[in-house]
Scaffold this motif. Structure first.
Motif, PDB file in Angstrom:
ATOM      1  N   ALA A  73       0.827  -1.208   0.000  1.00 60.43           N
ATOM      2  CA  ALA A  73       0.000   0.000   0.000  1.00 60.43           C
ATOM      3  C   ALA A  73       0.858   1.254   0.000  1.00 60.43           C
ATOM      4  CB  ALA A  73      -0.921  -0.006   1.221  1.00 60.43           C
ATOM      5  N   MET A  74       1.988   1.216   0.715  1.00 64.77           N
ATOM      6  CA  MET A  74       2.864   2.384   0.742  1.00 64.77           C
ATOM      7  C   MET A  74       3.582   2.562  -0.591  1.00 64.77           C
ATOM      8  SD  MET A  74       5.871   3.354   3.435  1.00 64.77           S
ATOM      9  CE  MET A  74       6.700   4.958   3.332  1.00 64.77           C
ATOM     10  N   VAL A  75       4.037   1.450  -1.197  1.00 61.45           N
ATOM     11  CA  VAL A  75       4.752   1.546  -2.477  1.00 61.45           C
ATOM     12  C   VAL A  75       3.835   2.106  -3.559  1.00 61.45           C
ATOM     13  CG1 VAL A  75       5.816   0.164  -4.303  1.00 61.45           C
ATOM     14  CG2 VAL A  75       6.445  -0.229  -1.928  1.00 61.45           C
ATOM     15  N   MET A  76       2.560   1.773  -3.522  1.00 58.12           N
ATOM     16  CA  MET A  76       1.635   2.262  -4.543  1.00 58.12           C
ATOM     17  C   MET A  76       1.453   3.778  -4.487  1.00 58.12           C
ATOM     18  SD  MET A  76       0.791  -0.216  -6.414  1.00 58.12           S
ATOM     19  CE  MET A  76       0.935  -2.008  -6.391  1.00 58.12           C
ATOM     20  N   LEU A  77       1.828   4.400  -3.355  1.00 55.67           N
ATOM     21  CA  LEU A  77       1.673   5.845  -3.216  1.00 55.67           C
ATOM     22  C   LEU A  77       3.002   6.574  -3.070  1.00 55.67           C
ATOM     23  CD1 LEU A  77      -1.352   5.947  -0.728  1.00 55.67           C
ATOM     24  CD2 LEU A  77      -1.387   6.437  -3.178  1.00 55.67           C
ATOM     25  N   MET A  78       4.104   5.850  -2.979  1.00 53.35           N
ATOM     26  CA  MET A  78       5.406   6.491  -2.773  1.00 53.35           C
ATOM     27  C   MET A  78       5.814   7.337  -3.967  1.00 53.35           C
ATOM     28  SD  MET A  78       7.772   3.584  -0.941  1.00 53.35           S
ATOM     29  CE  MET A  78       9.250   4.470  -1.460  1.00 53.35           C
ATOM     30  N   PRO A  79       6.436   8.494  -3.727  1.00 57.90           N
ATOM     31  CA  PRO A  79       6.970   9.284  -4.842  1.00 57.90           C
ATOM     32  C   PRO A  79       8.054   8.508  -5.590  1.00 57.90           C
ATOM     33  CG  PRO A  79       6.897  10.583  -2.826  1.00 57.90           C
ATOM     34  CD  PRO A  79       6.617   9.168  -2.431  1.00 57.90           C
ATOM     35  N   GLY A  80       7.948   8.503  -6.903  1.00 58.31           N
ATOM     36  CA  GLY A  80       8.940   7.810  -7.718  1.00 58.31           C
ATOM     37  C   GLY A  80       8.566   6.382  -8.027  1.00 58.31           C
ATOM     38  N   PHE A  81       8.109   5.620  -7.029  1.00 56.29           N
ATOM     39  CA  PHE A  81       7.743   4.228  -7.234  1.00 56.29           C
ATOM     40  C   PHE A  81       6.269   4.061  -7.577  1.00 56.29           C
ATOM     41  CE2 PHE A  81      11.317   3.709  -4.096  1.00 56.29           C
ATOM     42  CZ  PHE A  81      12.228   3.226  -5.027  1.00 56.29           C
ATOM     43  N   GLY A  82       5.424   4.922  -7.048  1.00 61.32           N
ATOM     44  CA  GLY A  82       3.987   4.758  -7.217  1.00 61.32           C
ATOM     45  C   GLY A  82       3.380   5.617  -8.304  1.00 61.32           C
ATOM     46  N   GLU A  83       4.169   6.046  -9.276  1.00 58.12           N
ATOM     47  CA  GLU A  83       3.631   6.895 -10.335  1.00 58.12           C
ATOM     48  C   GLU A  83       2.733   6.082 -11.265  1.00 58.12           C
ATOM     49  OE1 GLU A  83       4.269   9.724  -9.500  1.00 58.12           O
ATOM     50  OE2 GLU A  83       6.072   9.459  -8.337  1.00 58.12           O
ATOM     51  N   LEU A 108       1.205   6.231   5.423  1.00 55.83           N
ATOM     52  CA  LEU A 108       2.624   6.533   5.213  1.00 55.83           C
ATOM     53  C   LEU A 108       2.889   6.973   3.777  1.00 55.83           C
ATOM     54  CD1 LEU A 108       4.202   3.549   7.187  1.00 55.83           C
ATOM     55  CD2 LEU A 108       3.961   5.914   7.943  1.00 55.83           C
ATOM     56  N   GLY A 109       2.323   6.252   2.814  1.00 55.40           N
ATOM     57  CA  GLY A 109       2.540   6.615   1.417  1.00 55.40           C
ATOM     58  C   GLY A 109       1.898   7.944   1.058  1.00 55.40           C
ATOM     59  N   ALA A 110       0.699   8.192   1.583  1.00 57.55           N
ATOM     60  CA  ALA A 110       0.026   9.454   1.282  1.00 57.55           C
ATOM     61  C   ALA A 110       0.767  10.636   1.888  1.00 57.55           C
ATOM     62  CB  ALA A 110      -1.412   9.414   1.796  1.00 57.55           C
ATOM     63  N   THR A 111       1.395  10.439   3.051  1.00 64.11           N
ATOM     64  CA  THR A 111       2.176  11.521   3.651  1.00 64.11           C
ATOM     65  C   THR A 111       3.335  11.919   2.747  1.00 64.11           C
ATOM     66  OG1 THR A 111       1.603  10.744   5.873  1.00 64.11           O
ATOM     67  CG2 THR A 111       3.505  12.202   5.668  1.00 64.11           C
ATOM     68  N   ALA A 112       4.052  10.918   2.215  1.00 63.59           N
ATOM     69  CA  ALA A 112       5.151  11.218   1.292  1.00 63.59           C
ATOM     70  C   ALA A 112       4.630  11.839  -0.007  1.00 63.59           C
ATOM     71  CB  ALA A 112       5.937   9.944   0.992  1.00 63.59           C
ATOM     72  N   ARG A 113       3.472  11.368  -0.478  1.00 63.54           N
ATOM     73  CA  ARG A 113       2.903  11.916  -1.718  1.00 63.54           C
ATOM     74  C   ARG A 113       2.457  13.359  -1.542  1.00 63.54           C
ATOM     75  NH1 ARG A 113       3.453  11.025  -6.738  1.00 63.54           N
ATOM     76  NH2 ARG A 113       3.508   8.806  -6.220  1.00 63.54           N
ATOM     77  N   VAL A 114       1.808  13.648  -0.414  1.00 59.84           N
ATOM     78  CA  VAL A 114       1.368  15.025  -0.160  1.00 59.84           C
ATOM     79  C   VAL A 114       2.571  15.944  -0.009  1.00 59.84           C
ATOM     80  CG1 VAL A 114       0.205  16.479   1.540  1.00 59.84           C
ATOM     81  CG2 VAL A 114      -0.847  14.349   0.817  1.00 59.84           C
ATOM     82  N   THR A 115       3.651  15.441   0.564  1.00 60.15           N
ATOM     83  CA  THR A 115       4.873  16.249   0.681  1.00 60.15           C
ATOM     84  C   THR A 115       5.383  16.666  -0.692  1.00 60.15           C
ATOM     85  OG1 THR A 115       5.456  15.048   2.699  1.00 60.15           O
ATOM     86  CG2 THR A 115       7.204  16.292   1.628  1.00 60.15           C
TER      87      THR A 115
END
Length: 254
Positions: free
Chosen positions: A24-34, A85-92
């Motif tokens: 779930a985090m990888v699907m939203l991580m910057p760079g990996f979840g595009e 966790l993933g959304a926090t990095a994405r919103v950043t």
């Protein structure tokens, strides 16, 4: 010789639960979840991270194989933690989109849009440029390691099986959105000042020379001067963004 395989079901269940959080985090991580990255690559990255992180936190999963309901509840909790966790990095990362939209409006390029590869939707051209530049700098400076470290340390903050602190999660989400908008406006502040001074100057020029077509003179001059300002301040802008991104990730890593 007898081989005891009684631990395999519990180990498989722990692997699936860890994969739920990490995937779930990888699907939203910057760079990996595009959106332009194939799903198989995302799944491969999630599986690799699960194989690395699971042995470190295998003891955190207390699994009861006699009932399916606790396992389903635990999986839902793991997915929610990964999304947070993933959304926090994405919103950043979205702070760059905010800054790019404000800059484009000040330069008169707000109507110039292109497909944002990180979101798969139309976005301001300058915002897309800043987002891609930010992603490049994150990987060039190894800042993506902080995201993985935050994922690893999340097992200290969100222990599997315990009730999630909903108040802390809501505070984290609110703080992430507020900080992203704040940093985005701060990054574009030189262009806000530039647009204010430039438009006031054009207004005075129009009053002094009514016969002059100020619009046809001002728009090209605004774009040219705005790009000169962008060249002058872009290094400071991206340095500020990297410090902000690192600060957010360090907050997630106790």
């Amino acid at each position: 010789m007898r081989i005891d395989i009684s631990l395999l079901p519990a180990l498989a269940a722990a692997f699936v639960l860890a994969f739920a959080r990490i995937g779930a985090m990888v699907m939203l991580m910057p760079g990996f979840g595009e959106t332009n990255i194939p799903t198989r690559i995302k799944l491969g990255i999630a599986l690799m991270l699960t194989l690395i992180i699971l042995p470190l936190h295998r003891s955190a999963y207390h699994i009861d194989m006699t009932s399916l309901t606790p396992l389903m509840v635990l999986m839902v909790q793991e997915i929610i933690i990964g999304v947070v966790l993933g959304a926090t990095a994405r919103v950043t990362l979205a702070a760059l989109s905010v800054a790019g939209s404000v800059i484009a409006q000040q330069l008169g390029l707000g109507f110039v849009t292109s497909v944002d590869p990180t979101q798969g939707a139309q976005g301001a051209l300058i915002g897309n440029f800043l987002t891609i530049l930010g992603l490049t700098l994150l990987f060039a400076t190894d800042m993506h390691h902080l995201v993985i470290a935050a994922l690893n340390d999340s097992y200290r903050i969100f222990v599997p099986g315990e009730i999630m602190p909903s108040g802390d999660v809501a505070a984290l989400a609110t703080q992430a959105f507020t900080a992203a908008f704040k940093i985005g406006v701060q990054l574009s502040s030189p262009f806000i000042v530039f647009g204010l001074v430039f438009n006031v100057g054009l207004g005075l020029l129009a009053r002094m020379m009514p016969q002059m077509q100020v619009y046809f003179v001002g728009v090209p001059l605004s774009i040219l001067a705005g790009f000169l300002v962008l060249v002058a301040v872009i290094a400071t802008m991206m340095g500020t963004f990297l410090d902000y991104f690192g600060g957010v990730m360090h907050q997630l890593s106790p």
